[in-house]
Enzyme design. Structure first.
Site, PDB file in Angstrom:
ATOM      1  N   ASP A 148       0.763  59.455 -50.841  1.00  0.00           N
ATOM      2  CA  ASP A 148      -0.331  58.638 -49.990  1.00  0.00           C
ATOM      3  C   ASP A 148      -1.364  59.661 -49.435  1.00  0.00           C
ATOM      4  O   ASP A 148      -0.941  60.881 -49.518  1.00  0.00           O
ATOM      5  CB  ASP A 148       0.625  58.252 -48.784  1.00  0.00           C
ATOM      6  CG  ASP A 148      -0.197  57.919 -47.628  1.00  0.00           C
ATOM      7  OD1 ASP A 148      -1.156  56.746 -47.884  1.00  0.00           O
ATOM      8  OD2 ASP A 148      -0.161  58.482 -46.385  1.00  0.00           O
ATOM      9  N   ASP A 204       3.643  52.927 -45.601  1.00  0.00           N
ATOM     10  CA  ASP A 204       4.287  53.620 -46.927  1.00  0.00           C
ATOM     11  C   ASP A 204       5.738  53.262 -47.216  1.00  0.00           C
ATOM     12  O   ASP A 204       6.157  53.240 -48.188  1.00  0.00           O
ATOM     13  CB  ASP A 204       4.280  55.079 -46.648  1.00  0.00           C
ATOM     14  CG  ASP A 204       2.736  55.654 -46.659  1.00  0.00           C
ATOM     15  OD1 ASP A 204       1.756  55.082 -47.209  1.00  0.00           O
ATOM     16  OD2 ASP A 204       2.259  56.583 -45.898  1.00  0.00           O
TER      17      ASP A 204
END
Length: 637
Positions: free
Chosen positions: A336, A539
């Protein structure tokens, strides 16, 4: 009353002494067993046969009690024979044919290897025990201006607690008064103290080194980051790796096969090879000893626990052997962007000021205006001014917040506008400073424009900057042959700039949580084993679907709970360390398995050709178990 006190006082040392020797009980029993074996041998040499047998029996009982109890209980519970039962049968068989010394030596070495295995387990649990001891049991609660000593379990969210210098922090919270240095080694593994002031977080189990601080409790005692660490590592140590599960499934079948072969050896050599009954029985007993897979069974668990403990000591929390084992097989790692590759907060990267204007003065005035806004970009400008301009911020004459666009203000009669391009005139901003502002935007910067009395006067570039250690971490992973990918919700232009700066090999922009999951599925098809590194709630789905999910320690609770591995210090180079630890663990496990199988094959062959006697069979078999455990202990370094 006096005598009662004396009795209590006398009782305390006895209890503490027993507690102290309890972890070494198996080793003490093995030592006593060895003493009785020596006594039995000396008595036998002096012709005192009956007394020597008594000494050997004591060696059998004292040395073999722990393992025999463990073996019988496991057999009863699992309805499956195990290695411990083979050893019991072999020792009893040796005694039956008159080999008291050899049987006792077998029990002694088996007890020593068992004590070493227990030592390995205790060593791997030591970090957790020491962590649990770090959590204070009491806290100083401030209520109605008064200080009161209470149990940590009584603290509630919103309570104010006082933490004095030298004390451990009893609960997670935010400092509301005071400034200090905190030793966070118990949480992050980092030995350097961290300076903390008002509105900054402190965590349970860390140490307040200098000033007294008042903390607003933010989490219940059972939900603290400290407790989560303990729970994570405890669950990791109870979760078995695929290799360990395979060995355990294999053990039951193997023991049955060995017993059948031993039974056959009682009769087949006698009738086919002409061995006498005594020799057949003797060789069957040796086979029972040397064919036992003790070393093979001990090949994996001590190594896995040692590796997990090593990782925990360095701020890498692995939730189970399976995840650590998978790390060494990774083909790709997806990251990420925000909060993982980058710091997660915008910072001022460049200030472009119109010719003739003083940069410091303009920034000082702009920051004074922006200090009245809670927007992250505004706060970044304020922080930049405080670090670069040595003037106190002031209050503008008037202020008007224009939601979604920017802010208007009057400063000494000047009309100020600070905000996005469309707020001050987009067509003007594109030509500002000969297109330099446009170049900043192409590098992934967000631009905030300053207009004074209708004239565009400055452009401030802000960017969520890449962490200092990110490039190093990515470069290490590339050297390890792992493909790196960045997944971000940012625009293509920003993603391209961050990807280049962070050295990742590939990137995907404008990703929603479900898009990240789709990319992970495609990456798994291409690279087989894929890890995902993230920190946010968005996430969590990607962390769950990856072969190995890795969460940053500063991330959300959802990310921490979903991930398989947690980097407590949010230190990306630790990923490369974890992979190396995984590779070391798998290499040592392979060494252990190959070595133990080779020793078993050599000993079985030697027994069949009547080359090896029972004492050497015992030493060869149990010695290999001890060597395997010692090899596993190398992972604690």
């Amino acid at each position: 009353m006096v005598s009662e006190t004396k009795v209590l006082t006398k009782g305390i040392p006895k209890t503490s002494f027993l507690e102290k020797i309890k972890p070494q009980a198996e080793l003490i029993a093995a030592g006593l067993s060895g003493v009785f074996i020596l006594a039995g041998w000396l008595l036998d040499k002096n012709g005192q046969e009956a007394e020597s047998i008594v000494a050997y029996l004591l060696a059998f009982v004292i040395g073999g009690f722990a393992k025999a109890k463990e073996g019988i209980e496991a057999t009863y519970e699992n309805k499956e024979l195990n290695v411990e039962m083979l050893m019991i049968f072999a020792a009893i068989g040796s005694a039956i044919i008159g080999y008291w010394t050899e049987g006792a030596i077998l029990i002694f070495i088996f007890a020593v290897s068992g004590a070493m295995e227990t030592y390995t387990m205790n060593k791997s649990h030591k970090e957790i025990s020491s962590l649990m001891e770090l959590q204070p049991e009491e806290a100083v609660l401030i209520s109605s201006g008064l200080e009161k000593l209470v149990s940590v379990s009584e603290l509630r969210v919103g309570d104010l607690i006082l933490i004095k210098p030298g004390e451990r922090v009893p609960a997670d919270g935010t400092i509301v008064k005071g400034h200090t240095n905190i030793d966070e080694a118990a949480i992050t593994g980092e030995s350097m103290p961290v300076s903390k002031g008002e509105q900054e977080e402190v965590f349970a189990g860390t140490v307040n080194l200098s000033g007294a601080i008042t903390v607003n409790v933010s989490k219940e005692s059972s939900d603290t980051l400290f407790q989560k660490i303990i729970q994570l590592v405890q669950s990791a140590q109870s979760e078995k790796s695929p290799s360990q599960l395979f060995i355990e499934r294999f053990e039951g079948t193997y023991v049955k096969v060995v017993l059948l072969v031993v039974l056959a050896m009682f009769f087949v050599p006698h009738f086919l090879l002409g061995w006498d009954w005594n020799e057949s029985f003797y060789r069957a007993m040796i086979l029972l000893v040397v064919a036992s897979p003790c070393a093979l069974v001990a090949s994996i668990m001590p190594a896995t626990l040692s590796a997990i403990s090593n990782g925990a000591r360095h701020g890498i929390l692995v939730k189970g052997g399976v995840h650590l084992e998978n790390l060494s097989h990774l083909g790709a790692i997806a990251f990420d962007k925000t909060g993982t590759l980058t710091k997660g907060k915008p910072v001022v990267t460049q200030v472009i000021v119109k010719n003739g204007l003083d940069k410091d003065s303009l920034i000082w005035k702009a920051a004074s205006i922006e200090s009245h806004s809670n927007h992250p970009l505004a706060q970044a400008i304020v922080k930049y001014a405080k670090e670069n301009v040595s003037k106190e911020l002031f209050h503008p004459d008037s202020l008007e917040d224009v939601p979604g666009w920017g802010i208007k203000a009057v400063v000494n009669g000047e009309q100020w506008k600070i905000g996005k391009a469309a707020f001050v005139g987009k067509e003007i901003t594109e030509k500002f400073a000969d297109g330099l502002a446009k170049d900043l935007a192409s590098q992934g910067n967000t631009l905030v424009y300053v207009e004074i009395d209708g004239e565009l006067s400055a452009a401030i570039g802000l960017k969520d900057v890449v962490r200092e250690e990110t490039k190093l971490a990515i470069d290490h992973l590339k050297k390890q042959g792992i493909h790196t990918i960045m997944l971000t919700g940012d625009s293509e232009k920003t993603a391209k700039a961050i990807a280049a700066e962070s050295h990742v090999a590939e990137f995907f922009a404008e990703c929603l949580p479900e898009t990240k999951v789709e990319h992970l599925k495609k990456l798994k098809d291409k690279y087989k084993n894929v890890a995902m590194v993230g920190d946010g709630i968005n996430d969590a789905p990607a962390l769950a679907i990856a072969n190995v999910g890795i969460a940053m320690g500063e991330g959300s609770d959802v990310a921490l709970e979903t991930a398989d591995i947690v980097l407590m210090k949010s230190d990306l180079p630790r990923i490369s360390e974890a992979i190396r630890l995984s590779q070391r663990m798998n290499r040592i496990i392979k060494q252990n398995v190959v070595f133990s199988i080779a020793v078993i094959m050599v000993l079985i062959s030697s027994n069949f050709f009547q080359i090896i006697d029972l004492p050497f069979g015992v030493i060869g078999h149990e010695g290999s178990t001890i060597l395997v455990i010692l090899n596993s202990l190398r992972l604690l370094k």
